[in-house]
Design an enzyme around this catalytic site. Sequence first.
Site, PDB file in Angstrom:
ATOM      1  N   ASN A 111       0.689  -1.243  -0.025  1.00  0.00           N
ATOM      2  CA  ASN A 111      -0.049  -0.065   0.050  1.00  0.00           C
ATOM      3  C   ASN A 111       0.903   1.308   0.033  1.00  0.00           C
ATOM      4  O   ASN A 111       1.304   1.444   0.893  1.00  0.00           O
ATOM      5  CB  ASN A 111      -0.708  -0.196   1.410  1.00  0.00           C
ATOM      6  CG  ASN A 111      -2.004   0.629   1.209  1.00  0.00           C
ATOM      7  OD1 ASN A 111      -2.772   0.885   2.044  1.00  0.00           O
ATOM      8  ND2 ASN A 111      -2.539   1.488   0.063  1.00  0.00           N
ATOM      9  N   ASN A 135      -6.663  10.397  -0.301  1.00  0.00           N
ATOM     10  CA  ASN A 135      -6.853   9.328  -1.321  1.00  0.00           C
ATOM     11  C   ASN A 135      -6.186   9.658  -2.732  1.00  0.00           C
ATOM     12  O   ASN A 135      -6.022  10.822  -3.076  1.00  0.00           O
ATOM     13  CB  ASN A 135      -8.129   8.802  -1.685  1.00  0.00           C
ATOM     14  CG  ASN A 135      -8.892   8.027  -0.358  1.00  0.00           C
ATOM     15  OD1 ASN A 135      -8.066   7.266   0.249  1.00  0.00           O
ATOM     16  ND2 ASN A 135      -9.994   8.544  -0.038  1.00  0.00           N
ATOM     17  N   CYS A 190      -6.106   5.564   7.748  1.00  0.00           N
ATOM     18  CA  CYS A 190      -5.609   4.635   7.006  1.00  0.00           C
ATOM     19  C   CYS A 190      -4.435   4.124   7.739  1.00  0.00           C
ATOM     20  O   CYS A 190      -3.668   4.465   8.124  1.00  0.00           O
ATOM     21  CB  CYS A 190      -4.994   5.474   5.456  1.00  0.00           C
ATOM     22  SG  CYS A 190      -3.895   4.304   4.896  1.00  0.00           S
ATOM     23  N   GLY A 191      -4.547   2.728   7.828  1.00  0.00           N
ATOM     24  CA  GLY A 191      -4.182   2.041   8.897  1.00  0.00           C
ATOM     25  C   GLY A 191      -2.568   1.807   8.383  1.00  0.00           C
ATOM     26  O   GLY A 191      -1.627   1.848   9.136  1.00  0.00           O
ATOM     27  N   ASN A 192      -2.333   1.414   7.133  1.00  0.00           N
ATOM     28  CA  ASN A 192      -0.914   1.130   6.462  1.00  0.00           C
ATOM     29  C   ASN A 192      -0.359   2.555   6.140  1.00  0.00           C
ATOM     30  O   ASN A 192       0.834   2.815   6.763  1.00  0.00           O
ATOM     31  CB  ASN A 192      -1.112   0.550   5.270  1.00  0.00           C
ATOM     32  CG  ASN A 192      -1.372  -0.738   5.130  1.00  0.00           C
ATOM     33  OD1 ASN A 192      -0.745  -1.481   6.274  1.00  0.00           O
ATOM     34  ND2 ASN A 192      -1.926  -1.292   4.556  1.00  0.00           N
ATOM     35  N   ARG A 249     -12.172   2.759  -1.618  1.00  0.00           N
ATOM     36  CA  ARG A 249     -12.941   3.914  -2.018  1.00  0.00           C
ATOM     37  C   ARG A 249     -11.998   4.881  -2.275  1.00  0.00           C
ATOM     38  O   ARG A 249     -10.945   5.167  -1.418  1.00  0.00           O
ATOM     39  CB  ARG A 249     -14.111   4.550  -0.928  1.00  0.00           C
ATOM     40  CG  ARG A 249     -13.474   4.751   0.125  1.00  0.00           C
ATOM     41  CD  ARG A 249     -14.646   5.748   1.066  1.00  0.00           C
ATOM     42  NE  ARG A 249     -13.988   5.904   2.314  1.00  0.00           N
ATOM     43  CZ  ARG A 249     -14.581   6.998   2.990  1.00  0.00           C
ATOM     44  NH1 ARG A 249     -15.707   7.552   3.082  1.00  0.00           N
ATOM     45  NH2 ARG A 249     -13.772   7.213   4.299  1.00  0.00           N
ATOM     46  N   CYS A 256      -4.810  -2.885   2.680  1.00  0.00           N
ATOM     47  CA  CYS A 256      -5.498  -1.762   3.499  1.00  0.00           C
ATOM     48  C   CYS A 256      -5.550  -2.198   4.875  1.00  0.00           C
ATOM     49  O   CYS A 256      -5.868  -3.052   5.329  1.00  0.00           O
ATOM     50  CB  CYS A 256      -6.873  -1.888   3.068  1.00  0.00           C
ATOM     51  SG  CYS A 256      -8.105  -0.720   3.861  1.00  0.00           S
TER      52      CYS A 256
END
Length: 284
Positions: A11, A72, A81-83, A209, A217
């Site tokens: 990611n 995004n 966004c965890g990553n 999205r 993700c």
Amino acid sequence: MRFAKGHGTGNDFVILPDPDGVLPLTPAFVAALCDRRRGIGADGVLRVVRSAAHPDAEASSAAAEWFMDYWNSDGSQSEMCGNGVRVYARYLAEAGLVAPEGSFNLVTRAGVVPVTIGEEIAAGMPVPRVYVQSDAGTNGATFTGTAVDVGNPHLVCPVDEPTLERLDLTAAPAVDPLIFPAGVNVEFSAAGSPPVGADLYRRMRVYERGSGETQSCGSGACAVAAVALHHAGLESGVVVVDVPGGRLTVTSTPMECVLQGPAVIVAHGDVDEQAIRQLAPAHS
């Protein structure tokens, strides 16, 4: 304009150091930066800005010095966004803006997130909230899933392994706009035998999205873990989630959810800001 490039399990993100919050970011500019042919290319942009210097974070500046201003690849903003959190933390450590190892807090649009830096990076995510059943339509088929809030919206659809492999996620799955008025990340997950030390195991693909199908993700892995534990009748557990870009581990209890995995900074450089801004109108 200085930038760095990093990824967490594939990611990938363009990282823009802007501690004082003076860089004029627009949706079109972000989309142009993320263009994989004419820009730098990424799933999203992480602006490194002090909490006190950004209107979305200044109220939390006493809790954490740094704010993850996440965008995004289509130029829209996202709550979490965890990553991205983990890559952002790795950048701060390598840039000397935080200690190279240890724990600290970051501000996100979903709240304050605790982060621990080591060989891998662990982030304390918002505790997933499992709520309603809903459907996702793709490839001419309808898949029933479970909606999960991890500070941002997810729909987790269990599938078998052959279905997971053949899914075409080049287009966004159709979802219920009444349940997901701001859109949703759709995860498809297949069960497997857990490795040693884990309670459950899932393989996952995701349509994010604002970005399309991505290699990983982090918040989606947390959502998949929450649904897996819920279906297994477990309140707590360790869930290993394999994504196309690598492996993530989610440790979940009723009180916390910790996402752990690798995060790497792969490049530093300069980008011609004017060239990107000339490209930006094509992404308006």
